[in-house]
Design a protein around this motif. Structure first.
Motif, PDB file in Angstrom:
ATOM      1  N   GLY B 263      23.688  43.779  41.416  1.00 53.60           N
ATOM      2  CA  GLY B 263      22.898  43.408  40.237  1.00 53.60           C
ATOM      3  C   GLY B 263      22.143  42.137  40.573  1.00 53.60           C
ATOM      4  N   THR B 264      20.883  42.276  40.929  1.00 54.79           N
ATOM      5  CA  THR B 264      20.142  41.083  41.354  1.00 54.79           C
ATOM      6  C   THR B 264      20.068  40.044  40.237  1.00 54.79           C
ATOM      7  N   GLU B 265      20.102  40.513  38.973  1.00 49.37           N
ATOM      8  CA  GLU B 265      20.101  39.568  37.849  1.00 49.37           C
ATOM      9  C   GLU B 265      21.432  38.815  37.780  1.00 49.37           C
ATOM     10  N   VAL B 266      22.513  39.471  38.193  1.00 50.43           N
ATOM     11  CA  VAL B 266      23.825  38.812  38.179  1.00 50.43           C
ATOM     12  C   VAL B 266      23.924  37.823  39.343  1.00 50.43           C
ATOM     13  N   VAL B 267      23.420  38.233  40.495  1.00 49.63           N
ATOM     14  CA  VAL B 267      23.409  37.327  41.655  1.00 49.63           C
ATOM     15  C   VAL B 267      22.614  36.059  41.321  1.00 49.63           C
ATOM     16  N   LEU B 279      30.820  24.004  41.306  1.00 46.76           N
ATOM     17  CA  LEU B 279      32.077  24.682  41.660  1.00 46.76           C
ATOM     18  C   LEU B 279      31.805  25.883  42.544  1.00 46.76           C
ATOM     19  N   THR B 280      32.884  26.480  43.035  1.00 46.22           N
ATOM     20  CA  THR B 280      32.790  27.742  43.774  1.00 46.22           C
ATOM     21  C   THR B 280      33.771  28.719  43.128  1.00 46.22           C
ATOM     22  N   PRO B 281      33.689  30.004  43.469  1.00 48.39           N
ATOM     23  CA  PRO B 281      34.634  30.968  42.877  1.00 48.39           C
ATOM     24  C   PRO B 281      36.099  30.568  43.073  1.00 48.39           C
ATOM     25  N   ARG B 282      36.400  29.870  44.131  1.00 49.05           N
ATOM     26  CA  ARG B 282      37.806  29.487  44.383  1.00 49.05           C
ATOM     27  C   ARG B 282      38.329  28.484  43.368  1.00 49.05           C
ATOM     28  N   ASP B 283      37.431  27.797  42.673  1.00 54.52           N
ATOM     29  CA  ASP B 283      37.859  26.822  41.665  1.00 54.52           C
ATOM     30  C   ASP B 283      38.253  27.464  40.338  1.00 54.52           C
ATOM     31  N   ILE B 284      37.898  28.735  40.161  1.00 54.53           N
ATOM     32  CA  ILE B 284      38.129  29.393  38.870  1.00 54.53           C
ATOM     33  C   ILE B 284      39.596  29.815  38.742  1.00 54.53           C
ATOM     34  N   ASP B 285      40.219  29.403  37.646  1.00 51.72           N
ATOM     35  CA  ASP B 285      41.643  29.700  37.445  1.00 51.72           C
ATOM     36  C   ASP B 285      41.868  31.014  36.708  1.00 51.72           C
ATOM     37  N   VAL B 286      40.917  31.381  35.837  1.00 52.30           N
ATOM     38  CA  VAL B 286      41.046  32.602  35.032  1.00 52.30           C
ATOM     39  C   VAL B 286      39.635  33.010  34.619  1.00 52.30           C
ATOM     40  N   ALA B 287      39.383  34.315  34.538  1.00 51.48           N
ATOM     41  CA  ALA B 287      38.023  34.768  34.220  1.00 51.48           C
ATOM     42  C   ALA B 287      38.054  35.937  33.250  1.00 51.48           C
ATOM     43  N   GLN B 288      37.068  35.949  32.375  1.00 56.25           N
ATOM     44  CA  GLN B 288      36.820  37.088  31.487  1.00 56.25           C
ATOM     45  C   GLN B 288      35.506  37.700  31.979  1.00 56.25           C
ATOM     46  N   ILE B 289      35.617  38.823  32.689  1.00 56.66           N
ATOM     47  CA  ILE B 289      34.448  39.481  33.282  1.00 56.66           C
ATOM     48  C   ILE B 289      34.009  40.615  32.351  1.00 56.66           C
ATOM     49  N   PHE B 304      29.222  37.841  41.615  1.00 52.61           N
ATOM     50  CA  PHE B 304      29.543  36.434  41.340  1.00 52.61           C
ATOM     51  C   PHE B 304      30.159  35.742  42.559  1.00 52.61           C
ATOM     52  N   GLY B 305      30.397  36.494  43.627  1.00 57.38           N
ATOM     53  CA  GLY B 305      30.839  35.881  44.875  1.00 57.38           C
ATOM     54  C   GLY B 305      32.348  35.765  45.028  1.00 57.38           C
ATOM     55  N   PHE B 306      33.121  36.480  44.203  1.00 59.77           N
ATOM     56  CA  PHE B 306      34.580  36.423  44.353  1.00 59.77           C
ATOM     57  C   PHE B 306      35.049  37.188  45.590  1.00 59.77           C
ATOM     58  N   CYS B 307      34.254  38.155  46.040  1.00 54.72           N
ATOM     59  CA  CYS B 307      34.553  38.855  47.287  1.00 54.72           C
ATOM     60  C   CYS B 307      33.233  39.400  47.818  1.00 54.72           C
ATOM     61  N   ALA B 308      33.275  39.902  49.059  1.00 56.76           N
ATOM     62  CA  ALA B 308      32.043  40.398  49.679  1.00 56.76           C
ATOM     63  C   ALA B 308      31.651  41.743  49.072  1.00 56.76           C
ATOM     64  N   LYS B 309      30.371  42.080  49.207  1.00 53.14           N
ATOM     65  CA  LYS B 309      29.860  43.354  48.688  1.00 53.14           C
ATOM     66  C   LYS B 309      30.637  44.523  49.302  1.00 53.14           C
ATOM     67  N   GLY B 310      31.098  45.406  48.409  1.00 50.55           N
ATOM     68  CA  GLY B 310      31.824  46.589  48.861  1.00 50.55           C
ATOM     69  C   GLY B 310      33.323  46.381  48.990  1.00 50.55           C
ATOM     70  N   GLU B 311      33.780  45.140  48.787  1.00 42.46           N
ATOM     71  CA  GLU B 311      35.208  44.859  48.997  1.00 42.46           C
ATOM     72  C   GLU B 311      36.009  44.703  47.713  1.00 42.46           C
ATOM     73  N   ALA B 312      35.365  44.886  46.562  1.00 46.30           N
ATOM     74  CA  ALA B 312      36.090  44.665  45.306  1.00 46.30           C
ATOM     75  C   ALA B 312      37.228  45.662  45.109  1.00 46.30           C
ATOM     76  N   GLY B 313      37.070  46.875  45.627  1.00 51.35           N
ATOM     77  CA  GLY B 313      38.133  47.879  45.475  1.00 51.35           C
ATOM     78  C   GLY B 313      39.444  47.374  46.050  1.00 51.35           C
ATOM     79  N   ALA B 314      39.369  46.734  47.216  1.00 49.06           N
ATOM     80  CA  ALA B 314      40.572  46.157  47.834  1.00 49.06           C
ATOM     81  C   ALA B 314      40.954  44.854  47.131  1.00 49.06           C
TER      82      ALA B 314
END
Lengths: 139, 385
Positions: B263-267, B279-289, B304-314
């Motif tokens: 989602g280029t708008e999300v990026v 901050l970076t994603p590592r600073d986030i303690d809890v998220a409502q996505i 949002f950068g919590f993991c690489a593209k294609g790796e969210a399943g894992a």
């Protein structure tokens, strides 16, 4: 004894000025893609002017009609009354040889759908105004 | 940092009606109940309110809220567009209204009878569809679940992703809802097997991939950081609140652009968020996505950068997104299992995590992220304690 089915019209497009030529192409059995006459970038869906160079001089190029299935959905629970007796049905997104994508229906058993399936554009007149895309599997 | 909103304003009040399938009252009534509850939570009164914000999809006119509550001091009002992309944008707007000094107290609300009234997941027998909708509705691609299925299919094609992997989202969020008496699915557990065996609606999606349909309203109150410290509630400081978009973008029907799985708008929104927050994603303690559809949670996490593209399943496996995991998500149950107040209930839960009052409370929360929807001009907010 059968009850008469309530009649719901098929959902159809409101053809606005920026899209009119594209729909006119389908009526002539031509799949068109918009092209900027200045920078030659191609555009779909149609825009009122070129978002890349802002030229208002926009033209149309005829697509080969050849493409590949890029993605699809199989609708099993209808969301609109016209489709109530059509489920399950597939809707495909096709990537055309020229690089743009369009949505259409397809003459293909749903279990045969796959990524990259070669297809070609067909045309289905639905009333005196609107022609829709109906792809068939290329042989 | 000049122009930054960082910690200049805070949410000091939150309020909600019950979430149900049939509220039995008007959306207007629900809106004012939620606003009053939020003011009461903050220890503020109607006369303190001088700004008002809502979303473009809301059918309750601000004028109705002004009339029902006798708001006599309003001097700024705004409506934020793009439906599910708007909720965190209303927080950004309220923060700007306060940080500029124009307003000292802003209320924002979202109210809908989305189950007993107009349901976004079904189409009326309207004869014609305008704009880009005309390019796909005639084929039977009409409602958000059908559109999203086309995007979700590409995740399977490009990443080899499976419904077994997607299951972690609805099953985890349901477990969180089962701790939350306010949630519509509070007493309804969901197992992986139930998810995997559920009939397809718009294949490859089943009902558990879809958000709920809910009657209800939520509201929140924003004031300045300085004033917040004098009020009775624990302030949730608005550490960063951003909007963002890209080109081209449509409403959840983004099949004409480069690909379906970014989602280029999300990026773009994420870029603004990390820059503004420092901050970076590592600073986030809890998220409502924003979870309108389960597979889009995976795409959002990547964008949002919590993991690489294609790796969210894992990434979402092994309990990472559950309570006690590394990144607990949607701790009230989310739109999938708490209720669908068009993304606004996620804001309230983001605040509760800062206050320490969630029914699935994460320990020692410093930064709490809330996002708005994938697939439209969107927004995000980070609260800090």
């Amino acid at each position: 004894m059968t009850q008469p089915m309530p009649q719901f019209p098929r959902p159809l497009p409101q053809i606005d000025r920026d899209h009119a030529e594209w729909w006119a192409g389908l009526r002539r059995q031509e799949l068109l893609v918009q092209e900027c006459l200045r920078c030659r970038k191609q555009l779909f869906p149609p825009e009122p002017l070129c978002p890349h160079c802002h030229s208002p001089e926009m033209g149309w190029r005829r697509s080969s009609g050849i493409g590949k299935v890029y993605s699809w959905v199989i609708v099993r629970r209808p969301s609109h009354p016209w489709f109530a007796d059509k489920v399950p049905y597939a809707v495909v997104v096709v990537e055309m040889q020229e690089g743009f994508r369009v949505v259409g229906s397809i003459d293909c058993p749903i279990e045969k759908l796959r990524d990259g399936l070669p297809v070609e554009a067909g045309f289905e007149d639905v009333d005196e105004r609107v022609t829709l895309l109906r792809f068939r599997v290329a042989v | 940092m000049s122009g930054s909103l960082r910690r200049k304003a805070a949410i000091v009040g939150i309020g909600a009606t019950e979430f149900s399938a049939n509220s039995g009252r008007s959306e207007r009534r629900l809106a004012v109940e939620a606003v009053l509850a939020a003011l009461d939570d903050a220890g503020l009164r109607a006369d303190d309110v001088n700004g008002i914000v809502n979303s473009d999809y809301d059918d309750t006119n601000q004028l109705d809220v002004i009339n029902a509550l006798g708001l006599r001091n309003i001097r700024a009002y705004a409506t934020i567009p793009h439906g599910g992309g708007s909720p965190c944008g209303t927080v950004a707007q309220a923060a700007m209204m306060v940080a500029s000094g124009v307003c000292s107290c802003v209320v924002a609300y979202r109210s809908l009878n989305e189950r007993s009234g107009h349901r976004y997941g079904s189409s009326d027998a309207v004869p014609t569809f305008p704009w880009v909708y005309g390019l796909h509705a005639p084929y039977g691609l009409i409602v958000p679940g059908e559109w999203t299925a086309v995007h979700a299919r590409r995740r399977m094609i490009e990443f080899g992703e499976t419904r077994e992997q997607w299951a972690a989202v609805p099953v985890t969020f349901r477990a969180h809802a089962n701790r939350n008496p306010q949630a519509m699915q509070y007493r309804k557990p969901l197992t992986r097997e139930e998810y995997l065996n559920a009939p397809m609606l718009a294949e490859p999606l089943c009902r558990y991939d879809y958000c709920l349909e809910t009657d209800g309203a939520v509201a929140y109150v924003v004031t300045s950081a300085e004033r917040a410290r004098a009020l009775k509630s624990v302030p949730a400081y608005i550490h960063a609140a951003v909007q963002g978009t890209a080109f081209p973008v449509w409403y959840q029907t983004n099949w004409y652009r480069e690909n379906f799985t970014t989602g280029t708008e999300v990026v773009a929104t994420a870029g603004h968020l990390w820059k503004e927050s420092g901050l970076t994603p590592r600073d986030i303690d809890v998220a409502q996505i924003y979870d309108h559809f389960a597979p889009l949670v995976l795409t959002s996490l990547e964008d949002f950068g919590f993991c690489a593209k294609g790796e969210a399943g894992a990434f979402i496996g092994d309990g990472r997104i559950g309570l006690g995991g590394e990144l607990p998500l949607n701790t009230a149950g989310g739109l999938l299992s708490e209720g669908y107040i068009h993304g606004w209930n996620l804001i309230l839960e983001g605040v509760r995590q800062i206050r320490g009052t969630s029914t699935a409370q994460v320990e020692d929360v410093e930064f709490s992220l809330v996002t708005s929807c994938w697939g439209a001009p969107t927004s995000a907010v980070i609260f800090s304690r």
